[in-house]
Enzyme design. Structure first.
Site, PDB file in Angstrom:
ATOM      1  N   GLU A   1      68.685 105.985 110.233  1.00  0.00           N
ATOM      2  CA  GLU A   1      68.655 107.445 110.182  1.00  0.00           C
ATOM      3  C   GLU A   1      67.218 107.957 110.275  1.00  0.00           C
ATOM      4  O   GLU A   1      66.276 107.237 109.951  1.00  0.00           O
ATOM      5  CB  GLU A   1      69.301 107.944 108.873  1.00  0.00           C
ATOM      6  CG  GLU A   1      70.757 107.536 108.685  1.00  0.00           C
ATOM      7  CD  GLU A   1      71.726 108.218 109.646  1.00  0.00           C
ATOM      8  OE1 GLU A   1      71.297 109.102 110.413  1.00  0.00           O
ATOM      9  OE2 GLU A   1      72.916 107.858 109.637  1.00  0.00           O
TER      10      GLU A   1
ATOM     11  N   TYR B   1      91.515 105.095 124.408  1.00  0.00           N
ATOM     12  CA  TYR B   1      91.058 104.366 123.226  1.00  0.00           C
ATOM     13  C   TYR B   1      91.504 102.905 123.249  1.00  0.00           C
ATOM     14  O   TYR B   1      90.787 102.043 123.719  1.00  0.00           O
ATOM     15  CB  TYR B   1      91.531 105.075 121.944  1.00  0.00           C
ATOM     16  CG  TYR B   1      90.663 104.717 120.765  1.00  0.00           C
ATOM     17  CD1 TYR B   1      89.668 105.578 120.329  1.00  0.00           C
ATOM     18  CD2 TYR B   1      90.790 103.492 120.115  1.00  0.00           C
ATOM     19  CE1 TYR B   1      88.837 105.231 119.269  1.00  0.00           C
ATOM     20  CE2 TYR B   1      89.970 103.140 119.072  1.00  0.00           C
ATOM     21  CZ  TYR B   1      89.001 104.009 118.645  1.00  0.00           C
ATOM     22  OH  TYR B   1      88.177 103.656 117.608  1.00  0.00           O
TER      23      TYR B   1
ATOM     24  N   TYR C   1      90.334 101.563 114.642  1.00  0.00           N
ATOM     25  CA  TYR C   1      91.331 102.608 114.856  1.00  0.00           C
ATOM     26  C   TYR C   1      92.190 102.170 116.034  1.00  0.00           C
ATOM     27  O   TYR C   1      91.658 101.673 117.022  1.00  0.00           O
ATOM     28  CB  TYR C   1      90.641 103.953 115.153  1.00  0.00           C
ATOM     29  CG  TYR C   1      91.608 105.080 115.450  1.00  0.00           C
ATOM     30  CD1 TYR C   1      92.385 105.618 114.427  1.00  0.00           C
ATOM     31  CD2 TYR C   1      91.755 105.594 116.728  1.00  0.00           C
ATOM     32  CE1 TYR C   1      93.289 106.636 114.683  1.00  0.00           C
ATOM     33  CE2 TYR C   1      92.660 106.618 117.000  1.00  0.00           C
ATOM     34  CZ  TYR C   1      93.420 107.137 115.966  1.00  0.00           C
ATOM     35  OH  TYR C   1      94.325 108.140 116.221  1.00  0.00           O
TER      36      TYR C   1
END
Length: 400
Positions: free
Chosen positions: A75, A235, A225
């Site tokens: 980050e 996906y 997922y």
């Protein structure tokens, strides 16, 4: 400075440190309200710990289980003139709040794909914790720098075989459009597996095991997922799906390794949520807006924190100590409520009916937009957005 949201594409380029802290506090409050997780691990490493499911995992471990936690992430800090990334403020808030409760919390900031990240993490575990009982792998990155060659590999959110065309929502203009995505090349498919597949998870676990810092019975989990046929072309049947299938391959290999000492490795299949990652995938925002509305109506809606608390308390660390229920591929399924027949049938029937005019009425699109802004610290109750805030938040993150 006074910070307001600025949206470019599917990214908000500004972040609000006070709002991000409020977000973290909200997740902590939820976790505490659920009560302690009885058999929770006490020393937990989270790779990809600064937002989304990774952040929620760190919160569940620390505030649900009283664990000492180490977080790894990449980050950017803020300066007096420019805010840092939301993940930076999330992690800073987490550390501050954990330490206020007497919990051990340290973080390493840098490229988690690198050899240095693994070595510095091992050194820190040896120095402070001895070993870890759980490793959560929750990296979501579009790019991976190969540690051996320094080569930058990029992932592609594309279908395989043919162009995918579908109704979608333009989240900048709030209008329904037809989106087309060209198919991935063989190279793009391979690259997506390299970036988002299971190889780096294996490298982490193998490095930790060789260094002797995995405790007996250590569990590791990586997040995936699968979704439904509404999103499969882009996906699960697309380049990204190939990478997620590679996670299954890695889980199987790691499970063989860890089960020898009473541990386990599982892929946890989670529900769709509003994250920076999902907002970048064509069709996902519209699907999420539809499925969220139906799940809220049915009383089974969950965000990241609710999902992860359920994974800890009802799957991996059950009160009676029994083994977690898994599917035929040894995966933990937390997408069970989203995949209910009634919920999916509702979405299938609704999809062709959505227009720009009825979008806000028939779906939770307004809530989707609100949740998206919340990721960056905006639109949160109780935060004064007219107040002057300092984007330069001090931390003692260890640089990788």
């Amino acid at each position: 400075m006074i910070i307001k949201p600025k949206i470019r594409g599917f990214i908000c380029t500004t972040t609000h440190p006070v709002g991000c802290e409020a977000n973290v506090k909200e997740q902590i409050a939820y976790t505490k309200a659920q009560g302690p997780i009885k058999n929770a691990p006490k020393r937990v490493l989270v790779v990809g710990a600064s937002s989304g499911y990774g952040l929620s995992s760190r919160i569940a471990a620390a505030f649900g289980g009283g664990a000492a936690t180490i977080g790894v992430f990449f980050e950017k800090e803020g300066s007096e003139k420019k805010p840092g990334t939301a993940g930076f403020y999330n992690a800073a808030a987490f550390e501050k709040l954990a330490r206020e409760e007497g919990l051990y919390a340290k973080s390493l900031n840098g490229d988690a794909f690198s050899n240095e990240a693994k070595q510095k993490t091992i050194d820190l575990i040896k120095e402070d914790l001895g070993q870890v009982d759980m490793v959560v792998y929750s990296l979501a990155s579009p790019v991976r720098k190969l540690p051996e060659t320094g080569e930058l590999i990029r992932s592609a959110l594309k279908p395989i075989g043919q162009t995918y065309t579908s109704t979608a929502v333009d989240t900048n203009k709030d209008i329904i459009i037809e989106a087309s995505v060209e198919p991935a090349t063989e190279q793009e498919i391979q690259d997506t597996v390299t970036v988002m597949g299971g190889e780096d998870w294996e490298l982490w676990i193998n490095a930790l095991a060789e260094a002797g810092v995995l405790a007996e019975g250590c569990k590791t989990v990586a997040y995936s997922y699968i979704g439904t046929e509404l999103t499969w072309p882009i996906y699960w049947d697309g380049a990204l799906g190939k990478a997620k299938m590679d996670l299954d391959r890695a889980a199987s290999a790691l499970n063989d390794k860890l089960s020898a000492t009473g541990g386990s490795a599982n892929v946890a299949v989670l529900k769709s949520v509003v994250t920076q990652a999902s907002s970048a995938i064509p069709v996902m925002p519209l699907y999420i807006a539809m499925v969220f509305k139906k799940m809220r109506e049915e009383g089974v809606h969950e965000g990241c924190m609710e999902q992860i608390y359920r994974m800890f308390s009802q799957r991996l660390y059950k009160e009676d100590g029994s083994a977690a229920e898994v599917d035929e591929k040894n995966r933990l399924r937390l997408d069970d409520w989203e995949l209910r027949d009634d919920i999916q049938e509702h979405c299938r029937n609704l999809w062709p009916q959505i227009t720009t005019e009825n979008l806000k009425e028939l779906t939770d699109y307004v809530e989707y937009k609100e949740e998206f802004l919340k990721l960056f610290g905006f639109g949160i109750d109780g935060v004064d957005y007219e107040a002057d805030v300092n984007p330069d938040v001090a931390t003692d993150f260890i640089a990788i």
